[in-house]
Motif scaffolding. Sequence first.
Motif, PDB file in Angstrom:
ATOM      1  N   ALA A 123       0.892  -1.144   0.042  1.00  0.00           N
ATOM      2  CA  ALA A 123      -0.096  -0.025   0.060  1.00  0.00           C
ATOM      3  C   ALA A 123       0.950   1.265  -0.101  1.00  0.00           C
ATOM      4  O   ALA A 123       1.753   1.236   0.498  1.00  0.00           O
ATOM      5  N   PRO A 124       0.467   2.425  -0.452  1.00  0.00           N
ATOM      6  CA  PRO A 124       1.381   3.428  -0.709  1.00  0.00           C
ATOM      7  C   PRO A 124       0.947   4.426   0.570  1.00  0.00           C
ATOM      8  O   PRO A 124       0.875   5.540   0.379  1.00  0.00           O
ATOM      9  N   ALA A 125       1.264   3.742   1.882  1.00  0.00           N
ATOM     10  CA  ALA A 125       1.141   4.349   3.049  1.00  0.00           C
ATOM     11  C   ALA A 125       2.573   4.078   3.838  1.00  0.00           C
ATOM     12  O   ALA A 125       3.158   2.974   3.676  1.00  0.00           O
ATOM     13  N   ALA A 126       3.197   5.244   4.325  1.00  0.00           N
ATOM     14  CA  ALA A 126       4.355   5.120   4.889  1.00  0.00           C
ATOM     15  C   ALA A 126       3.942   4.470   6.579  1.00  0.00           C
ATOM     16  O   ALA A 126       2.892   4.440   6.787  1.00  0.00           O
ATOM     17  N   ARG A 127       5.360   3.593   6.771  1.00  0.00           N
ATOM     18  CA  ARG A 127       5.055   2.941   8.098  1.00  0.00           C
ATOM     19  C   ARG A 127       5.012   3.898   9.355  1.00  0.00           C
ATOM     20  O   ARG A 127       4.174   3.554  10.278  1.00  0.00           O
ATOM     21  N   LEU A 128       5.642   4.838   9.293  1.00  0.00           N
ATOM     22  CA  LEU A 128       5.786   5.609  10.600  1.00  0.00           C
ATOM     23  C   LEU A 128       4.166   6.225  10.990  1.00  0.00           C
ATOM     24  O   LEU A 128       3.767   6.163  11.834  1.00  0.00           O
ATOM     25  N   PRO A 129       3.540   7.048  10.048  1.00  0.00           N
ATOM     26  CA  PRO A 129       2.107   7.518  10.360  1.00  0.00           C
ATOM     27  C   PRO A 129       1.595   6.315  10.541  1.00  0.00           C
ATOM     28  O   PRO A 129       0.349   6.476  11.452  1.00  0.00           O
ATOM     29  N   TYR A 130       1.361   5.124  10.172  1.00  0.00           N
ATOM     30  CA  TYR A 130       0.649   3.898  10.358  1.00  0.00           C
ATOM     31  C   TYR A 130       0.811   3.592  11.946  1.00  0.00           C
ATOM     32  O   TYR A 130      -0.244   3.465  12.551  1.00  0.00           O
ATOM     33  N   LEU A 131       2.083   3.418  12.322  1.00  0.00           N
ATOM     34  CA  LEU A 131       2.373   2.990  13.578  1.00  0.00           C
ATOM     35  C   LEU A 131       1.948   4.225  14.638  1.00  0.00           C
ATOM     36  O   LEU A 131       1.315   4.031  15.802  1.00  0.00           O
ATOM     37  N   LEU A 132       2.084   5.595  14.254  1.00  0.00           N
ATOM     38  CA  LEU A 132       1.824   6.622  14.901  1.00  0.00           C
ATOM     39  C   LEU A 132       0.257   6.503  15.096  1.00  0.00           C
ATOM     40  O   LEU A 132      -0.420   6.900  16.254  1.00  0.00           O
ATOM     41  N   GLY A 133      -0.757   6.151  14.303  1.00  0.00           N
ATOM     42  CA  GLY A 133      -2.006   6.125  14.150  1.00  0.00           C
ATOM     43  C   GLY A 133      -2.389   5.178  15.402  1.00  0.00           C
ATOM     44  O   GLY A 133      -3.421   5.313  16.410  1.00  0.00           O
ATOM     45  N   PHE A 134      -1.527   4.004  15.708  1.00  0.00           N
ATOM     46  CA  PHE A 134      -1.866   2.995  16.660  1.00  0.00           C
ATOM     47  C   PHE A 134      -1.650   3.675  17.790  1.00  0.00           C
ATOM     48  O   PHE A 134      -2.341   3.571  18.947  1.00  0.00           O
ATOM     49  N   THR A 135      -0.481   4.381  17.981  1.00  0.00           N
ATOM     50  CA  THR A 135      -0.178   5.084  19.393  1.00  0.00           C
ATOM     51  C   THR A 135      -1.074   5.923  19.562  1.00  0.00           C
ATOM     52  O   THR A 135      -1.447   6.248  20.771  1.00  0.00           O
ATOM     53  N   GLY A 136      -1.673   6.739  18.685  1.00  0.00           N
ATOM     54  CA  GLY A 136      -2.454   7.781  18.984  1.00  0.00           C
ATOM     55  C   GLY A 136      -3.950   7.332  19.370  1.00  0.00           C
ATOM     56  O   GLY A 136      -4.280   7.578  20.542  1.00  0.00           O
ATOM     57  N   PHE A 137      -4.204   6.083  18.858  1.00  0.00           N
ATOM     58  CA  PHE A 137      -5.580   5.521  19.409  1.00  0.00           C
ATOM     59  C   PHE A 137      -5.317   4.921  20.810  1.00  0.00           C
ATOM     60  O   PHE A 137      -6.138   5.321  21.559  1.00  0.00           O
ATOM     61  N   ALA A 138      -4.074   4.516  21.066  1.00  0.00           N
ATOM     62  CA  ALA A 138      -3.802   3.643  22.612  1.00  0.00           C
ATOM     63  C   ALA A 138      -3.780   5.013  23.285  1.00  0.00           C
ATOM     64  O   ALA A 138      -4.160   4.780  24.571  1.00  0.00           O
TER      65      ALA A 138
END
Lengths: 276, 267
Positions: free
Chosen positions: B103-118
């Motif tokens: 997918a054309p999504a970078a890994r850092l924002p993806y992981l930050l999304g999880f952290t934001g939710f957590a």
Amino acid sequence: MNHLRHALRVFAAETLKQHRRLFGQPLVVFSMLVWPVLQLATTYYTLRPVATASRAAENWPLAADPERLLAFLATGTLAYAFFFSLVQSAWHLSFERATGTLELLFLSPAGRLTLMIANGAGALLQNAWLLTCFTVAALTGFGTLSVAAWWMYGIVLLALLVPAVAWGAFLNSLLVFSRDSAFLYTILDEPLWFVSGVRLPHFALPAAVQVVGAVFPLTGSLLAVRGALLEHRTVSDLAPTLLGLGALSALLLAAASLILRVGEARARRTGALSLA
Amino acid sequence: MPTARATAWRTWQMTRRAYPWTYAVGTVLPAALTIALAYLGFHAIGGGEVGDDFAADSGTTAYLAYIVVGATAFQFTVRLILWSAKALITEQRQGTLGALLIAPAARLPYLLGFTGFAVLSSIVEFFTLGLVVAALGITVPVSSVPGALLGALALIAAVFALSVGLGGLMIAAGEAHISQNTVFIVLGLVSGFTFPRDYLPEPARWFAELLPTTSAMDVLHGSFTGGQSLPELLPRLAVCALLTGAYLFIGLTWLPRAEARAAERTY
């Protein structure tokens, strides 16, 4: 007689299955040796400020000596590991639901209760020997053991083994018929140490918690183990605790048998593997 | 940023629909029991006092407040690691890791999304924990509000940096249970959450200095019960920032290799 021989063969087969699945797994080494030892250190250091308070020795004579405090917590860790390995085994048994082999178990002529007991016993022997060796070595090394007679070690083992296996059979029966087993796992893991006095002496717990704790066989096991290993108690001193443990174990096995009957009857009627 | 927002929203929907109680109970219960253990020990054994060495090593006699800060921070750390580090292996287990990698999504924002939710969901869970603390009648002093906020931020960043590398390790090894629990228990022992680190043997203290959570906890304890002001906390904050940067750099450099390894093992 024939009936008993059949049950013993089912028991041996299920225990062997558990043995083959668990033996030599890194998980066993971690969950039964590395984690409990590190957890023991964390608990010891967390309680140390309280135990070194100036009035601690008069409230709890054991607290005055750091080695005896550590031995107290170590026996707690040992007994907890025994019981926790059964929670883990019950959790693994609930995977049989997901993989579809549970229906096969219920189709087979094997005794249900025998299967549940064997599953727990298999896990227990696999898991607990490691920690037992460690704790015995540590306790003898510290020189804090105070045992009335050599055969008290046998009593200690029985006081741990019998209630733990009954507890395992009960948990197995319960988890086989519940969908969200991870939830029960969470519920049974943390409160178990709290209400049973794994990390605190019983007098420190409020009466309500002690009443709840009496339902869990770990409470009685701990009283017996600590009494025999650390407080120089004899069998007659411990008789009420041991009798209570026996009665509780019998009750748990009866409850397990009842759950299995009710659950299976319901499964036959509705096709759903649940109790309610 | 859209990736982070979408990931956080997806995770929220999934948790709300599938496991509404499991995570909340799993966070609040262990922390509440640790606090209750300390409370009972403090009153029944210590008689409402603690030993002199605790005051000397931690700079406070408020043992219960110290435990409240430590146990809450520890549960927060566990929760954050469970979400952020296990994000990739969860995709792997569900069979969607391949789709994520192309997918054309970078890994850092993806992981930050999880952290934001957590972080957001943990805040809600900690209000519940606050009720337990209030019911036990424990008051937590705050000596420096900006220090506490910066400390919390430092802890979030430190745990995120640890999670990036750990997440890579998990997908490379195809295993999460052993690695996550070992990390939790080691952090809980050496990072000075529920007791002053001076209790530990010398080598363990040195090892703790290599973990970014250790300095973050120094800042948090200092700004609550430690009675320290912001300028006094700055050196430890700087250490935490340096270590966090280093862990993040190593983690992000290593992650593509771990992903390659995981993909090669699967296909």
